[in-house]
Design an enzyme around this catalytic site. Structure first.
Site, short mmCIF file in Angstrom:
data_model
loop_
_atom_site.label_atom_id
_atom_site.label_comp_id
_atom_site.label_asym_id
_atom_site.label_seq_id
_atom_site.Cartn_x
_atom_site.Cartn_y
_atom_site.Cartn_z
NE ARG A 222 -3.95 3.66 -10.61
CZ ARG A 222 -3.76 4.67 -10.00
NH1 ARG A 222 -3.29 5.77 -10.73
NH2 ARG A 222 -4.08 4.77 -8.94
N GLY B 166 3.27 -3.70 -4.13
CA GLY B 166 3.16 -3.53 -5.76
C GLY B 166 3.45 -2.33 -6.27
NE ARG B 167 -0.52 2.79 -5.72
CZ ARG B 167 -1.74 2.43 -6.46
NH1 ARG B 167 -1.63 3.07 -7.66
NH2 ARG B 167 -2.67 1.90 -5.90
CB CYS C 95 -16.85 5.54 -29.09
SG CYS C 95 -18.04 6.49 -29.80
CD GLU C 96 -17.58 5.13 -21.67
OE1 GLU C 96 -18.03 5.23 -20.52
OE2 GLU C 96 -17.57 4.06 -22.35
N GLY D 95 0.71 -1.27 0.04
CA GLY D 95 0.01 0.02 -0.15
C GLY D 95 0.86 1.19 -0.06
N1 LLP Z 1 -1.91 -6.95 -0.65
C1 LLP Z 1 -3.21 -6.85 -0.94
C2 LLP Z 1 -3.90 -7.81 -0.15
C3 LLP Z 1 -3.70 -6.04 -1.77
O1 LLP Z 1 -5.07 -6.02 -1.83
C4 LLP Z 1 -3.24 -4.88 -2.71
C5 LLP Z 1 -3.57 -4.16 -3.62
C6 LLP Z 1 -1.63 -5.10 -2.40
C7 LLP Z 1 -1.16 -6.24 -1.60
C8 LLP Z 1 -0.78 -4.47 -3.27
O2 LLP Z 1 -0.80 -2.84 -2.87
P1 LLP Z 1 0.13 -1.72 -3.42
O3 LLP Z 1 1.17 -1.83 -2.73
O4 LLP Z 1 -0.01 -2.12 -4.71
O5 LLP Z 1 -0.86 -0.65 -3.10
N2 LLP Z 1 -6.32 -0.77 -9.14
C9 LLP Z 1 -6.04 0.11 -7.98
C10 LLP Z 1 -5.04 -0.54 -6.99
C11 LLP Z 1 -5.95 -1.69 -6.14
C12 LLP Z 1 -4.90 -2.15 -5.23
C13 LLP Z 1 -5.90 -3.43 -4.56
N3 LLP Z 1 -4.80 -4.07 -3.70
C14 LLP Z 1 -5.27 1.51 -8.72
O6 LLP Z 1 -4.79 1.48 -9.59
O7 LLP Z 1 -4.92 2.22 -7.90
#
Ligand code: LLP
Length: 414
Positions: free
Chosen positions: A313, A276-277, A343-344, A238
C-alpha cells in the site's frame, strides 16, 4: 484497542509482541487480534439492530479462511468480486443467497457459478447484463440482480480507490437506465431485486453516504414506479479507518447508519452495506525484524526484512501506515525511511518517519495491516507470502502457513 503499548513494549491483547516474535520461526509475519475483529463486526451489527439490513463483508479486503469463518459465525454475509471468492465463501459457510457478486468484468463461468448458487449479482454494464442472461439460460435458473448505479459523487479519496464518479470504470450510465429496465422486463430469466452503488474507499465523512442514499432512494422510486418490487438498497462499503493516529475522530458504523436512518424510513427496503477495511483494517500488524541501519547522502534508512512484496500500500498509493518499534529503544528520535530488501526504489513501508535508531534484530511493526495487505502481497523478488497468526483468548494460533519455495517450483512442469 487490542494493540497497545505498556512499559515500552507493544502488546496484542495480553501477549507481548516481542515474546510472540521470539516464538515464531518466520519473519516478517502478520499478527491479528481475533477480539478486535469481533469488536469491529459488532459495531456494525449493533448499528443496524433496529433496521432491516445485511452486512456484507467485502472478502477482497482479507480472505483468510479463519477470519471468514469467524465473521460468518458472527452473522456476517459476504461480498464477492470473483468466482474464487465465491468458492472460499462457500467453504466458510456463508449463505450464498445473501452474498453479492460485484465486478465490471465477470466471466460467463463466474456468472454461471453464481447463478447456480443463487448469489445476488450486481449488473455493471450492458454487456454484463447480456452475459448474466446468457449464464442464467445455460444454468436454467433465474438470476437475482441489482443495478449498479453510478452516483457521480466524489468521495474525496485517492483516485485509485474512488469508484463512483462519472468517469469511473464501474456501473451503468444512468441516462440509459430505461434500456436496462426494458431488458430485464422482457426476460423471464432475470429478477430485479435492488440497486447498488459503491463510492470508493477510505471515506471519512458520513455526508458522502447520506448523499448517496438520498440519490439511490430516488432511483428506487423511479424503478418501483415501473412495477419492479425492489427489496434491496445497497450503498457499498468504504468507511475509512484511523491510519494516522493523530487523534482524529472518524465516523463509526453507528454514525454512518444514523446519518442515513431517516432516508430509509418508510421505504420498506433492506439496506445492504459492504464494509471491508473498517472490519479488518485495524485488526492486524505486520511484524518485521531490523536487518540494519544506514545513511546515504542526507537520508537515513532502517532496512527491515518486510517489503513491498508483503505490504504494497505505501508503494502503490503512497498510503500512510503508522510504524513503531515493538520494544524499548534508547536514544534520540531521528527521521528515517523504513525500507525492505526488494531490489527497487519504490520498496518502502514508510517515508520520513521518526524512530529511535534501532539495533539489528529489533522488532518493527507496521500498523493497520489487516485490510488490503496480505491479499495484495506478491512473490516479487521470489519472496514467499508471509504466514498469519492471530491471538485468540490470549493463545497464539497460526491461521495461515508461510508459502514455501517448493510450492512455487511445483507450478512448473519441468
Ligand atoms: N464494495 C465494493 C463494490 C468495492 O469495490 C469495495 C472496495 C468494497 C465494497 C469495500 O470497500 P472498503 O469498505 O474496504 O473500503 N486496495 C485498496 C482498496 C481498494 C478497494 C476497492 N473496493 C487499498 O489498499 O486501499
Amino acid at each position: 484497542m487490542s494493540f497497545y503499548f505498556q512499559d515500552g513494549y507493544l502488546y496484542c491483547e495480553q501477549l507481548k509482541v516481542k515474546d510472540i516474535q521470539a516464538q515464531i520461526p518466520e519473519s516478517p509475519f502478520y499478527l491479528y487480534s481475533k477480539q478486535q475483529i469481533t469488536k469491529n463486526y459488532s459495531a456494525y451489527s449493533e448499528a443496524i439492530e433496529d433496521i432491516n439490513a445485511i452486512i456484507g463483508y467485502a472478502i477482497k479486503a482479507n480472505n483468510n479462511l479463519a477470519i471468514l469463518k469467524h465473521l460468518q459465525e458472527l452473522g456476517s454475509s459476504a461480498v464477492l468480486v470473483s468466482g474464487n471468492e465465491l468458492r472460499i465463501a462457500l467453504k466458510a459457510n456463508f449463505n450464498p443467497e445473501r452474498t453479492i457478486l460485484n465486478g465490471n468484468g465477470k466471466t460467463i463461468d463466474e456468472l454461471m457459478y453464481a447463478i447456480q448458487n443463487q448469489v445476488l449479482i450486481n449488473i455493471d454494464s450492458k454487456f454484463d447484463l447480456q452475459h448474466i442472461q446468457r449464464a442464467a439460460n445455460e444454468v436454467g435458473k433465474r438470476a437475482n440482480v441489482l443495478i449498479r448505479i453510478n452516483p457521480d459523487i466524489d468521495p474525496q479519496v485517492h483516485p485509485y480507490v474512488s469508484t463512483g464518479i462519472k468517469n469511473s470504470k464501474f456501473g451503468i450510465q444512468n441516462k440509459e437506465l430505461d434500456w436496462f429496465l426494458d431488458f430485464i422486463k422482457s426476460s423471464s430469466l432475470l429478477n430485479l431485486v435492488g440497486v447498488h452503488c459503491h463510492l470508493g474507499s477510505t471515506i471519512e465523512q458520513t455526508q458522502v453516504f447520506y448523499d448517496a442514499t438520498v440519490l439511490m432512494s430516488e432511483f428506487v422510486k423511479i424503478i418501483r414506479s415501473q412495477g419492479f418490487e425492489l427489496q434491496y438498497l445497497n450503498i457499498g462499503g468504504g468507511l475509512g479507518i484511523d491510519y494516522h493516529k493523530q487523534g482524529e475522530i472518524l465516523p463509526t458504523p453507528l454514525d454512518l447508519i444514523n446519518s442515513i436512518r431517516e432516508v430509509l424510513d418508510n421505504q420498506h427496503i433492506s439496506l445492504i452495506i459492504e464494509p471491508g477495511r473498517s472490519i479488518v483494517g485495524n485488526t492486524s500488524i505486520l511484524v518485521n525484524r531490523v536487518i540494519g541501519v544506514k545513511t546515504n547522502g542526507n537520508k537515513s534508512f532502517v532496512v527491515v526484512d518486510g517489503s513491498m512484496s508483503e505490504l504494497i500500500r505505501p508503494s502503490l498509493y503512497n498510503a500512510y501506515h503508522h510504524i513503531d518499534l515493538i520494544e524499548p529503544c534508547e536514544g534520540e528520535l531521528k527521521k528515517f525511511d523504513v525500507v525492505g530488501p526488494v531490489c527497487e526504489s519504490a520498496d518502502f513501508l514508510a517515508k520520513d518517519c521518526y524512530l529511535t535508531s534501532p539495533s539489528e534484530e529489533m522488532g518493527l511493526a507496521v500498523w493497520d495491516a489487516g485490510a488490503y495487505c496480505h491479499v495484495m502481497s506478491s512473490n516479487y523478488n521470489l519472496r514467499m507470502r508471509p504466514p498469519e497468526y492471530w491471538v485468540d483468548e490470549n493463545q497464539l494460533i497460526q491461521i495461515r502457513k508461510k508459502e514455501c519455495i517448493e510450492d512455487y517450483l511445483n507450478l512448473f512442469n519441468i
